[in-house]
Design a protein around this motif. Structure first.
Motif, PDB file in Angstrom:
ATOM      1  N   ILE A   1       0.858  -1.186   0.000  1.00 38.50           N
ATOM      2  CA  ILE A   1       0.000   0.000   0.000  1.00 38.50           C
ATOM      3  C   ILE A   1       0.894   1.236   0.000  1.00 38.50           C
ATOM      4  O   ILE A   1       1.899   1.288   0.730  1.00 38.50           O
ATOM      5  N   ALA A   2       0.521   2.248  -0.759  1.00 42.69           N
ATOM      6  CA  ALA A   2       1.131   3.570  -0.657  1.00 42.69           C
ATOM      7  C   ALA A   2      -0.009   4.568  -0.566  1.00 42.69           C
ATOM      8  O   ALA A   2      -0.917   4.548  -1.403  1.00 42.69           O
ATOM      9  N   GLY A   3       0.012   5.402   0.464  1.00 42.32           N
ATOM     10  CA  GLY A   3      -1.103   6.317   0.652  1.00 42.32           C
ATOM     11  C   GLY A   3      -0.674   7.626   1.267  1.00 42.32           C
ATOM     12  O   GLY A   3       0.454   7.773   1.755  1.00 42.32           O
ATOM     13  N   TYR A   4      -1.584   8.583   1.235  1.00 43.76           N
ATOM     14  CA  TYR A   4      -1.331   9.863   1.869  1.00 43.76           C
ATOM     15  C   TYR A   4      -2.661  10.461   2.323  1.00 43.76           C
ATOM     16  O   TYR A   4      -3.739  10.115   1.806  1.00 43.76           O
ATOM     17  N   CYS A   5      -2.572  11.343   3.291  1.00 41.72           N
ATOM     18  CA  CYS A   5      -3.748  11.982   3.869  1.00 41.72           C
ATOM     19  C   CYS A   5      -3.405  13.433   4.167  1.00 41.72           C
ATOM     20  O   CYS A   5      -2.387  13.694   4.830  1.00 41.72           O
ATOM     21  N   PRO A   6      -4.192  14.406   3.697  1.00 37.90           N
ATOM     22  CA  PRO A   6      -3.917  15.793   4.055  1.00 37.90           C
ATOM     23  C   PRO A   6      -4.136  16.007   5.547  1.00 37.90           C
ATOM     24  O   PRO A   6      -5.122  15.518   6.113  1.00 37.90           O
ATOM     25  N   THR A   7      -3.221  16.699   6.211  1.00 36.75           N
ATOM     26  CA  THR A   7      -3.312  16.905   7.657  1.00 36.75           C
ATOM     27  C   THR A   7      -3.481  18.371   8.042  1.00 36.75           C
ATOM     28  O   THR A   7      -3.667  18.674   9.215  1.00 36.75           O
ATOM     29  N   SER A   8      -3.394  19.269   7.096  1.00 36.07           N
ATOM     30  CA  SER A   8      -3.687  20.690   7.281  1.00 36.07           C
ATOM     31  C   SER A   8      -3.640  21.316   5.892  1.00 36.07           C
ATOM     32  O   SER A   8      -3.382  20.624   4.891  1.00 36.07           O
ATOM     33  N   GLU A   9      -3.867  22.601   5.817  1.00 38.00           N
ATOM     34  CA  GLU A   9      -3.772  23.269   4.524  1.00 38.00           C
ATOM     35  C   GLU A   9      -2.364  23.169   3.942  1.00 38.00           C
ATOM     36  O   GLU A   9      -2.184  23.219   2.722  1.00 38.00           O
ATOM     37  N   SER A  10      -1.372  22.976   4.806  1.00 43.12           N
ATOM     38  CA  SER A  10       0.011  23.014   4.329  1.00 43.12           C
ATOM     39  C   SER A  10       0.771  21.703   4.489  1.00 43.12           C
ATOM     40  O   SER A  10       1.917  21.608   4.047  1.00 43.12           O
ATOM     41  N   THR A  11       0.168  20.690   5.110  1.00 43.88           N
ATOM     42  CA  THR A  11       0.914  19.459   5.392  1.00 43.88           C
ATOM     43  C   THR A  11       0.148  18.224   4.947  1.00 43.88           C
ATOM     44  O   THR A  11      -1.079  18.225   4.822  1.00 43.88           O
ATOM     45  N   VAL A  12       0.912  17.160   4.727  1.00 40.69           N
ATOM     46  CA  VAL A  12       0.351  15.866   4.361  1.00 40.69           C
ATOM     47  C   VAL A  12       1.096  14.794   5.148  1.00 40.69           C
ATOM     48  O   VAL A  12       2.255  14.967   5.531  1.00 40.69           O
ATOM     49  N   TYR A  13       0.395  13.688   5.387  1.00 44.06           N
ATOM     50  CA  TYR A  13       0.959  12.514   6.052  1.00 44.06           C
ATOM     51  C   TYR A  13       1.009  11.414   5.003  1.00 44.06           C
ATOM     52  O   TYR A  13      -0.008  11.065   4.408  1.00 44.06           O
ATOM     53  N   ALA A  14       2.210  10.901   4.718  1.00 43.18           N
ATOM     54  CA  ALA A  14       2.378   9.897   3.672  1.00 43.18           C
ATOM     55  C   ALA A  14       2.951   8.616   4.261  1.00 43.18           C
ATOM     56  O   ALA A  14       3.735   8.655   5.219  1.00 43.18           O
ATOM     57  N   TYR A  15       2.582   7.488   3.657  1.00 45.82           N
ATOM     58  CA  TYR A  15       3.014   6.210   4.219  1.00 45.82           C
ATOM     59  C   TYR A  15       3.107   5.155   3.129  1.00 45.82           C
ATOM     60  O   TYR A  15       2.405   5.196   2.120  1.00 45.82           O
ATOM     61  N   VAL A  16       4.006   4.209   3.366  1.00 41.48           N
ATOM     62  CA  VAL A  16       4.195   3.071   2.466  1.00 41.48           C
ATOM     63  C   VAL A  16       4.241   1.821   3.330  1.00 41.48           C
ATOM     64  O   VAL A  16       4.979   1.765   4.326  1.00 41.48           O
ATOM     65  N   VAL A  17       3.440   0.827   2.958  1.00 41.49           N
ATOM     66  CA  VAL A  17       3.322  -0.407   3.743  1.00 41.49           C
ATOM     67  C   VAL A  17       3.972  -1.550   2.984  1.00 41.49           C
ATOM     68  O   VAL A  17       3.670  -1.786   1.806  1.00 41.49           O
ATOM     69  N   GLU A  18       4.848  -2.273   3.655  1.00 46.43           N
ATOM     70  CA  GLU A  18       5.531  -3.411   3.043  1.00 46.43           C
ATOM     71  C   GLU A  18       5.564  -4.575   4.019  1.00 46.43           C
ATOM     72  O   GLU A  18       5.033  -4.482   5.139  1.00 46.43           O
ATOM     73  N   ALA A  19       6.190  -5.678   3.632  1.00 45.37           N
ATOM     74  CA  ALA A  19       6.362  -6.807   4.537  1.00 45.37           C
ATOM     75  C   ALA A  19       7.367  -6.443   5.627  1.00 45.37           C
ATOM     76  O   ALA A  19       8.264  -5.625   5.423  1.00 45.37           O
ATOM     77  N   CYS A  20       7.196  -7.046   6.800  1.00 40.36           N
ATOM     78  CA  CYS A  20       8.110  -6.783   7.917  1.00 40.36           C
ATOM     79  C   CYS A  20       9.543  -7.109   7.534  1.00 40.36           C
ATOM     80  O   CYS A  20       9.811  -8.103   6.859  1.00 40.36           O
ATOM     81  N   ARG A  21      10.440  -6.263   7.987  1.00 41.72           N
ATOM     82  CA  ARG A  21      11.867  -6.551   7.903  1.00 41.72           C
ATOM     83  C   ARG A  21      12.439  -6.568   9.318  1.00 41.72           C
ATOM     84  O   ARG A  21      11.824  -6.040  10.248  1.00 41.72           O
ATOM     85  N   ASP A  22      13.611  -7.136   9.450  1.00 35.93           N
ATOM     86  CA  ASP A  22      14.294  -7.122  10.740  1.00 35.93           C
ATOM     87  C   ASP A  22      14.665  -5.678  11.068  1.00 35.93           C
ATOM     88  O   ASP A  22      15.498  -5.073  10.403  1.00 35.93           O
ATOM     89  N   ARG A  23      14.022  -5.121  12.068  1.00 41.70           N
ATOM     90  CA  ARG A  23      14.264  -3.721  12.403  1.00 41.70           C
ATOM     91  C   ARG A  23      15.711  -3.455  12.777  1.00 41.70           C
ATOM     92  O   ARG A  23      16.255  -2.385  12.497  1.00 41.70           O
ATOM     93  N   ALA A  24      16.331  -4.433  13.423  1.00 45.67           N
ATOM     94  CA  ALA A  24      17.719  -4.243  13.848  1.00 45.67           C
ATOM     95  C   ALA A  24      18.671  -4.149  12.659  1.00 45.67           C
ATOM     96  O   ALA A  24      19.786  -3.632  12.789  1.00 45.67           O
TER      97      ALA A  24
END
Length: 387
Positions: free
Chosen positions: A218-241
């Motif tokens: 998934i790749a998505g975004y959401c407007p969070t104010s007149e001047s800002t946006v929140y964007a995100y990309v969802v993938e399979a888990c990776r080893d965080r370390a």
């Protein structure tokens, strides 16, 4: 399994006292609502900064906005966020495949959806808690020493102690209080992970758009104010370390470059690794009662789900509303009341958790004929009912 110990009511003429552990959405909301009923509340928060600068963005559906209105902060939220009423689904190249009207889960007099910067929401809630007159201690944790039929004794991290009629554990997904009272349920990863960032809003972004497929799930975004946006990309888990935090911006930018539409404008601003967040999706639903004696779980301490339905904060805020309503209704604070809180919440929360996990699992399994629209519609229509 419900706690069977016998609880007694506070002494006649004495106002019961409450300790809220955790100052996130649910902890702050229940504090404000209990103070409105005249109940003395102390709120403690482990982070000295009260999480006031943490997070990129948040999507709030109407049922979350309904609770924020009950808290008396809707005007500030409305002025700070970006309201919209539809969801777009696009191909990875940005071609809009269809646009669906969002269901107004908070009623016709509230927007269907509102995006806002998460730190701004937190500051609004902080101001509301401060204005409520609650006792506030930051940089503080608490340990349950013991409890009996009349109350709970706690020791704070500064060495002081306290005694309360009720402790509300709002200390999040990895709640130490949950474990301390013998609840063994723990969060489990769902197999997905998310990259998040805040960026300037492209003028074309006036709603949430989601692209399924491409370099990520998934790749998505959401407007969070007149001047800002929140964007995100969802993938399979990776080893965080194995992921160097200094490379967070590079990693998210690499995935985001596979998407068109507004993404090229957004991707150009993914440059500072300190502004990129990477977390796994988790699932948690505490089975059985959400209380042990006079300690009650609320919010992420009791349940958590992937943000595939954007209902995590809403479920936590609804917990606060229902629990505060019951505590302020003049009933005995006993096992029957705490079980009534659980019984009102569990069907609704279970539906949201299971639907949120299912949406992600369909993508992990590569199911192409899943009835995602039907599942989302059924779930969101259920949420139009008051909790």
């Amino acid at each position: 399994m419900a706690d069977s110990r016998t609880l007694t009511r506070p002494s006649a003429g004495r106002t019961p006292t409450v300790l809220v552990i955790g100052g996130g959405a649910s902890g702050s909301a229940v504090t404000v609502l209990l103070r409105r009923s005249g109940i003395p509340v102390d709120l403690i928060e482990a982070r000295p900064d009260w999480n006031a600068a943490t997070g990129s963005g948040i999507t709030l559906q109407g049922n979350a906005l309904r609770v924020l209105r009950e808290l008396g902060v809707w005007d500030q939220v409305r002025a700070s966020g970006y309201a919209f009423g539809s969801l777009g689904v696009t191909a990875p190249d940005g071609t809009v495949l269809f646009v669906a009207e969002d269901i107004r889960t908070g009623g016709e007099d509230l927007p269907a959806t509102l995006g806002m910067q998460r730190p701004r929401l937190q500051r609004i809630l902080i101001d509301a808690v401060r204005a409520s007159g609650a006792g506030i201690r930051l940089g503080t944790t608490a340990e349950i020493l013991d409890q009996d039929a009349e109350g709970v004794s706690v020791r704070f991290s500064d060495g002081t102690t306290g005694r309360y009629d009720l402790v509300i554990a709002a200390d999040g997904l990895n709640s130490a209080t949950r474990a301390a009272i013998g609840v063994t349920d723990k969060p489990e990863p769902t197999g997905m992970a998310i990259w998040r960032v805040a960026a300037p809003r492209p003028q074309s972004v006036t709603r949430t758009d989601l692209a399924y497929g491409g370099p990520a799930y998934i790749a998505g975004y959401c407007p969070t104010s007149e001047s800002t946006v929140y964007a995100y990309v969802v993938e399979a888990c990776r080893d965080r370390a194995a992921i160097d935090p200094a490379a967070y911006a590079d990693e998210m930018r690499r995935l985001a470059r596979g998407y068109g539409g507004a993404w090229p404008e957004i991707t150009a601003h993914i440059t500072d690794p300190k502004k990129v967040n990477y977390t796994w999706f988790d699932r948690l639903l505490v089975e059985g009662s959400w209380h042990r004696g006079r300690v009650v779980l609320i919010g992420d301490a009791a349940h958590c789900c992937p943000p595939t339905l954007a209902q995590g904060a809403a479920m936590s805020l609804e917990d606060a509303l229902v629990l505060a309503e019951l505590l302020g209704a003049g009933r005995d604070w006993d096992g029957e009341l705490f079980q009534a809180y659980h019984d009102r919440r569990i069907p609704r929360v279970r539906t949201v958790v299971e639907a949120s996990v299912q949406i992600g699992q369909w993508q992990l399994d590569g199911v192409r004929d899943a009835d995602m629209a039907g599942l989302v519609g059924r779930t969101m229509n259920l949420l139009k009912e008051r909790p």
